[in-house]
Scaffold this motif. Structure first.
Motif, mmCIF file in Angstrom:
data_model
loop_
_atom_site.group_PDB
_atom_site.id
_atom_site.type_symbol
_atom_site.label_atom_id
_atom_site.label_comp_id
_atom_site.label_asym_id
_atom_site.label_seq_id
_atom_site.Cartn_x
_atom_site.Cartn_y
_atom_site.Cartn_z
ATOM 1 N N GLU A 7 5.876 -4.382 -1.619
ATOM 2 C CA GLU A 7 4.725 -4.115 -2.235
ATOM 3 C C GLU A 7 4.708 -5.341 -3.363
ATOM 4 O OE1 GLU A 7 0.668 -2.534 -2.677
ATOM 5 O OE2 GLU A 7 2.559 -2.120 -1.352
ATOM 6 N N THR A 8 5.659 -5.556 -3.895
ATOM 7 C CA THR A 8 5.603 -6.703 -4.749
ATOM 8 C C THR A 8 5.222 -8.011 -4.195
ATOM 9 O OG1 THR A 8 7.361 -5.713 -6.338
ATOM 10 C CG2 THR A 8 7.130 -8.059 -6.617
ATOM 11 N N LEU A 9 5.970 -8.345 -3.152
ATOM 12 C CA LEU A 9 5.538 -9.517 -2.307
ATOM 13 C C LEU A 9 4.135 -9.459 -1.905
ATOM 14 C CD1 LEU A 9 8.868 -10.264 -0.440
ATOM 15 C CD2 LEU A 9 7.873 -11.276 -2.501
ATOM 16 N N ALA A 10 3.508 -8.335 -1.343
ATOM 17 C CA ALA A 10 2.312 -8.578 -1.178
ATOM 18 C C ALA A 10 1.440 -8.687 -1.996
ATOM 19 C CB ALA A 10 2.012 -6.960 -0.428
ATOM 20 N N ARG A 11 1.363 -8.094 -3.259
ATOM 21 C CA ARG A 11 0.637 -7.943 -4.243
ATOM 22 C C ARG A 11 0.775 -9.545 -5.173
ATOM 23 N NH1 ARG A 11 -1.842 -2.845 -6.521
ATOM 24 N NH2 ARG A 11 -1.176 -1.674 -4.799
ATOM 25 N N PHE A 56 -1.122 -2.514 -9.666
ATOM 26 C CA PHE A 56 0.395 -2.763 -9.329
ATOM 27 C C PHE A 56 0.845 -1.477 -10.035
ATOM 28 C CE2 PHE A 56 4.780 -3.954 -9.532
ATOM 29 C CZ PHE A 56 5.136 -4.027 -8.182
ATOM 30 N N GLY A 57 0.577 -1.391 -11.487
ATOM 31 C CA GLY A 57 1.252 -0.710 -12.389
ATOM 32 C C GLY A 57 0.630 0.848 -11.834
ATOM 33 N N GLU A 58 -0.625 1.103 -11.587
ATOM 34 C CA GLU A 58 -1.012 2.326 -11.080
ATOM 35 C C GLU A 58 -0.312 2.719 -9.927
ATOM 36 O OE1 GLU A 58 -5.298 1.825 -10.933
ATOM 37 O OE2 GLU A 58 -5.449 1.438 -13.026
ATOM 38 N N TRP A 59 -0.336 1.852 -8.990
ATOM 39 C CA TRP A 59 0.527 2.168 -7.593
ATOM 40 C C TRP A 59 1.844 2.624 -7.921
ATOM 41 C CZ3 TRP A 59 4.654 -0.051 -5.065
ATOM 42 C CH2 TRP A 59 5.033 0.379 -3.975
ATOM 43 N N CYS A 60 2.571 1.729 -8.838
ATOM 44 C CA CYS A 60 3.921 2.266 -9.143
ATOM 45 C C CYS A 60 4.096 3.614 -9.433
ATOM 46 C CB CYS A 60 4.692 1.436 -9.742
ATOM 47 S SG CYS A 60 4.983 -0.391 -9.437
ATOM 48 N N CYS A 61 3.278 3.993 -10.340
ATOM 49 C CA CYS A 61 3.147 5.229 -11.137
ATOM 50 C C CYS A 61 2.729 6.676 -10.322
ATOM 51 C CB CYS A 61 2.357 5.172 -12.417
ATOM 52 S SG CYS A 61 3.080 4.171 -13.813
ATOM 53 N N GLN A 62 2.241 6.262 -8.888
ATOM 54 C CA GLN A 62 1.902 7.230 -8.123
ATOM 55 C C GLN A 62 2.899 7.634 -7.159
ATOM 56 O OE1 GLN A 62 -1.048 8.987 -8.065
ATOM 57 N NE2 GLN A 62 -1.440 7.991 -9.896
ATOM 58 N N LEU A 63 3.975 6.724 -7.104
ATOM 59 C CA LEU A 63 5.230 6.920 -6.257
ATOM 60 C C LEU A 63 5.930 8.191 -6.835
ATOM 61 C CD1 LEU A 63 6.506 3.269 -5.805
ATOM 62 C CD2 LEU A 63 5.245 4.685 -4.446
#
Length: 130
Positions: A7-11, A56-63
Motif C-alpha cells: 500500500e505504501t508503494l501504491a500510494r 493513507f492514515g485513515e486506511w492504516c487505522c482501519q486495519l
C-alpha cells in the motif's frame, strides 16, 4: 506487513527506489514518505499531497490492530510517519492540513514528549499561518 509495504508503494511511488524490500520495517518506509515531503519545495506541498497522507492514515487505522506496537499499523503510522513529519516545515504543513487543531491541543502532553517543545510550538504556529 506485506500489505503495508504494498500500500505504501501504491500510494507513494515517490519512495519506491528508497525501499530495499518488504522486509524493511514499516517504520523505515514510512519515514521515507516523511523524507520525501521534507525534500519538496514548499510550493510542491499541495492539498493533493496532504489528502494522500490523510487517506493513507485513515486506511492504516482501519486495519486490524497488531499483537504489539511493532506490528500495529496505527502505531507504526504515528511513530514512523506523523512524528517524523513534525521535524520539518513541510511536514508540519501537512500535519496542520490533516489534524484538527483541537486534536493537537488535546494531545499536547504526548506530542511534547515525542516531538519536543520546539516542534510542538512550530506545529501549533502552522494553524495561525494557514
Amino acid at each position: 506487513m506485506k500489505l503495508l509495504f504494498q500500500e505504501t508503494l501504491a500510494r507513494f511511488p515517490e519512495v519506491d527506489l528508497l525501499i530495499d524490500s518488504e522486509d524493511d520495517s514499516p517504520y523505515i518506509y514510512f519515514s521515507y514518505i516523511s523524507g520525501w515531503i521534507e525534500n519538496l519545495a514548499s510550493e510542491e506541498v499541495t492539498q493533493s499531497i496532504c489528502d494522500r497522507i490523510a487517506s493513507f492514515g485513515e486506511w492504516c487505522c482501519q486495519l486490524p490492530q497488531g499483537k504489539d506496537a511493532s506490528d500495529n499499523p496505527a502505531t507504526l503510522l504515528m511513530l514512523g510517519l506523523y512524528e517524523s513529519l513534525a521535524f520539518s516545515e513541510n511536514g508540519r504543513k501537512v500535519m496542520a492540513n490533516i489534524w484538527d487543531e483541537n486534536y493537537v491541543i488535546s494531545s499536547e502532553s504526548y506530542l511534547r514528549q515525542w516531538i519536543g517543545d520546539v516542534e510542538y510550538e512550530a506545529l501549533l504556529n502552522e494553524y495561525q499561518t494557514s
